[in-house]
Design an enzyme around this catalytic site. Structure first.
Site, mmCIF file in Angstrom:
data_model
loop_
_atom_site.group_PDB
_atom_site.id
_atom_site.type_symbol
_atom_site.label_atom_id
_atom_site.label_comp_id
_atom_site.label_asym_id
_atom_site.label_seq_id
_atom_site.Cartn_x
_atom_site.Cartn_y
_atom_site.Cartn_z
ATOM 1 N N ASN A 8 98.166 42.720 141.194
ATOM 2 C CA ASN A 8 97.530 43.754 142.020
ATOM 3 C C ASN A 8 97.733 43.412 143.491
ATOM 4 O O ASN A 8 98.889 43.217 143.895
ATOM 5 C CB ASN A 8 96.096 44.091 141.601
ATOM 6 C CG ASN A 8 95.120 42.967 141.447
ATOM 7 O OD1 ASN A 8 95.164 42.233 140.475
ATOM 8 N ND2 ASN A 8 94.221 42.800 142.390
ATOM 9 N N ASP A 9 96.705 43.347 144.293
ATOM 10 C CA ASP A 9 96.848 43.335 145.763
ATOM 11 C C ASP A 9 97.917 42.395 146.326
ATOM 12 O O ASP A 9 98.004 41.235 145.914
ATOM 13 C CB ASP A 9 95.552 42.862 146.425
ATOM 14 C CG ASP A 9 94.308 43.481 145.863
ATOM 15 O OD1 ASP A 9 94.403 44.334 144.990
ATOM 16 O OD2 ASP A 9 93.230 43.074 146.313
HETATM 17 C C1 FRU Z 1 91.060 44.831 145.333
HETATM 18 C C2 FRU Z 1 90.357 43.659 144.673
HETATM 19 C C3 FRU Z 1 89.850 42.691 145.715
HETATM 20 C C4 FRU Z 1 89.759 41.415 144.959
HETATM 21 C C5 FRU Z 1 90.954 41.499 144.030
HETATM 22 C C6 FRU Z 1 90.745 40.855 142.690
HETATM 23 O O1 FRU Z 1 91.982 45.465 144.528
HETATM 24 O O2 FRU Z 1 89.316 44.132 143.845
HETATM 25 O O3 FRU Z 1 88.646 43.088 146.326
HETATM 26 O O4 FRU Z 1 89.817 40.294 145.787
HETATM 27 O O5 FRU Z 1 91.232 42.878 143.870
HETATM 28 O O6 FRU Z 1 91.935 40.777 141.976
#
Ligand code: FRU
Length: 478
Positions: A37-38
């Site tokens: 993800n991020d």
């Molecule tokens: C955003 C999030 C962040 C967190 C991460 C966990 O997409 O929820 O706030 O740090 O992903 O994977």
């Protein structure tokens, strides 16, 4: 320390060649296997672009987060590196959550949230560093911020560190009750952090948590980007333009604007490169979407690297020019005249960069309709309608073969009589930049391999397309 990391790296090396590659993208970063993800820790360090990211290598679903890592010479062609961080200390035992990176004296410092779940969930802030981009050390005094401030709560995550003037500022997303807040900490050495209060909060009650906040200077404005939540759901990332008082660490801005009007854009992060450009990458998915690739052993992709600029009160984002080096086989048409019921059709390749230039003085039509990844009979496609009366773009995925069928729309933000539409089309993604990034739409589209047509139709009257150009795109992800 080390054991979890070694095991995860071994798993990736041993299994990455076994994945099914049929749905892989060509010029958007994906992890070799597993879930991402991020984007995290975006930086330019020792002559290379660094992209870290939230990573769970073992399955294509979210799990205890690691920080994956990729490097690039130009911010477009990425080479995956060994995983940088694993959740191996007590303070980050349920995940090394999102964060950022900054260089000081030849060392790249990473800041991240340690996530602890259970009866007493906790989110704390930590530091790790690297001198060579290969070996990572977690700071022995972690966590450097072990508890949320009294004005925040246990939702306290995603530290973004920026140097503004001669100090370092750490912005952290948090909330109190139903109000999203931006906590701020100040440091002169990157290791010791002083709490300096709440820099900004959402007094309108629109958002109840800001994930991945990012506050930075662009020209003479200060931009705040957040990925907001409301009642536990994520909503489209927004930006504010405002002023920042660096002495006391307070931000002042009014209404937020949507950063990207598409359906699959979340957790954008920015950084500066050696050319002084402010660049941004986002996760090209969102939490709520159920994507149809659940049987593949990998999941998630990043947007291309976009350069941010300001045009009056508007944040503009456009793919970095380096991406043009990966175009080949140009096809160009000039002054294409289309009348009602006529159709322009061109067969593209799976990955393409397409540019349309239209002078609106030569358009009598009210609606221009584009079909992307269209099947020969047009029954399968993503449809874009440019409504010149409403000055709005409407996107529809209802005729996609699979995946979410939701629509998207946003303003055209026209300048004079010029309309330029650039589309970066990859295996199952579409990024649309209207008028060089004055409005942007990022969306995932899932059609059959055989559906690669691009079509244009006009409603009633004539339209002249000054230029229709497209290039094939090389595959640049290792
Ligand atoms: C955003 C999030 C962040 C967190 C991460 C966990 O997409 O929820 O706030 O740090 O992903 O994977």
């Amino acid at each position: 320390m080390g054991e979890l990391l070694d095991r995860a790296n071994r798993f990736v090396t041993e299994n990455k060649n076994k994945i099914d590659t049929k749905n892989r993208l060509h010029f958007h970063y994906m992890a070799p296997i597993g879930w991402i993800n991020d984007p995290n820790g975006l930086s330019f360090f020792k002559g290379k672009y660094h992209l870290f990211y939230q990573y769970y290598p073992y399955q294509n679903i979210w799990g205890p987060m690691y920080w994956g890592h990729a490097e690039s010479r130009d911010g477009i062609a990425w080479d995956t590196q060994p995983i940088a961080l694993s959740p191996d200390y007590n303070y980050d035992r349920n995940g090394c959550f999102s964060g950022s990176a900054i260089e000081k004296d030849g060392r790249l410092y990473l800041f991240y949230t340690g996530n602890i779940e259970g009866d007493n969930p906790e989110q704390n802030q930590n530091i790790a560093w690297t001198d060579d981009g290969e070996n990572y050390t977690k700071y022995e005094s972690n966590p450097v911020i072990s508890t949320p401030p009294p004005e925040g709560s246990k939702d306290f995550r995603d530290p973004k560190v920026e140097r503004i003037g001669d100090k370092y500022y750490m912005f952290i997303g948090t909330k109190k009750g139903d109000v999203a807040k931006l906590a701020i900490y100040i440091s002169t050495d990157l290791l010791e952090w002083q709490y300096s209060g709440i820099a900004f909060e959402d007094n309108d009650g629109t958002y109840d948590m800001w994930e991945c906040p990012d506050l930075f200077q662009l020209d003479s404005s200060f931009v705040l980007i957040t990925s907001p939540m409301k009642k536990g759901e994520n909503i489209l990332p927004v930006y504010y333009l405002g002023d920042f008082d660096k002495k006391i660490g307070r931000y002042i801005a009014d209404t937020p604007k949507i950063l990207d009007y598409g359906t699959d854009f979340y957790a954008p992060q920015t950084f500066c490169d050696d050319k002084g450009r402010r660049l941004m990458i986002a996760w090209m998915n969102i939490w709520q979407t159920k994507d149809p690739l659940e049987n593949d052993q990998w999941r998630g992709a990043m947007t291309v690297t976009r350069e941010l600029t300001l045009d009056h009160d508007q944040l503009v984002q456009y793919p970095v020019s380096d991406i043009e080096n990966y175009r080949y086989d140009e096809h160009a048409y000039h002054n294409v005249v289309l009348n009602k019921q006529e159709k322009f059709t061109e067969q593209l390749t799976e990955a393409a960069d397409l540019l349309l230039k239209i002078n609106l003085r030569h358009v009598e039509a009210k609606v221009l309709t584009f079909g992307i990844k269209s099947s020969a009979d047009g029954s399968e496609r993503t449809t874009l309608q440019i409504d010149l009366e409403k000055k709005w773009l409407f996107g529809s995925r209802k005729d996609n073969f699979q995946g979410e069928k939701t629509d998207f729309d946003g303003p055209l933000n026209l300048i004079n009589d010029e309309l330029e539409v650039r589309m970066l089309i990859d295996t199952n993604s579409l990024e649309i930049f209207v008028n060089r990034g004055r409005t942007v739409f990022t969306t995932r589209i899932y059609n059959k391999k055989t559906s690669q047509n691009f079509t244009i139709e006009v409603d009633e009257e004539t339209a002249v397309f000054e230029e229709i150009k497209w290039w094939k795109m090389r595959s640049v992800i290792d």
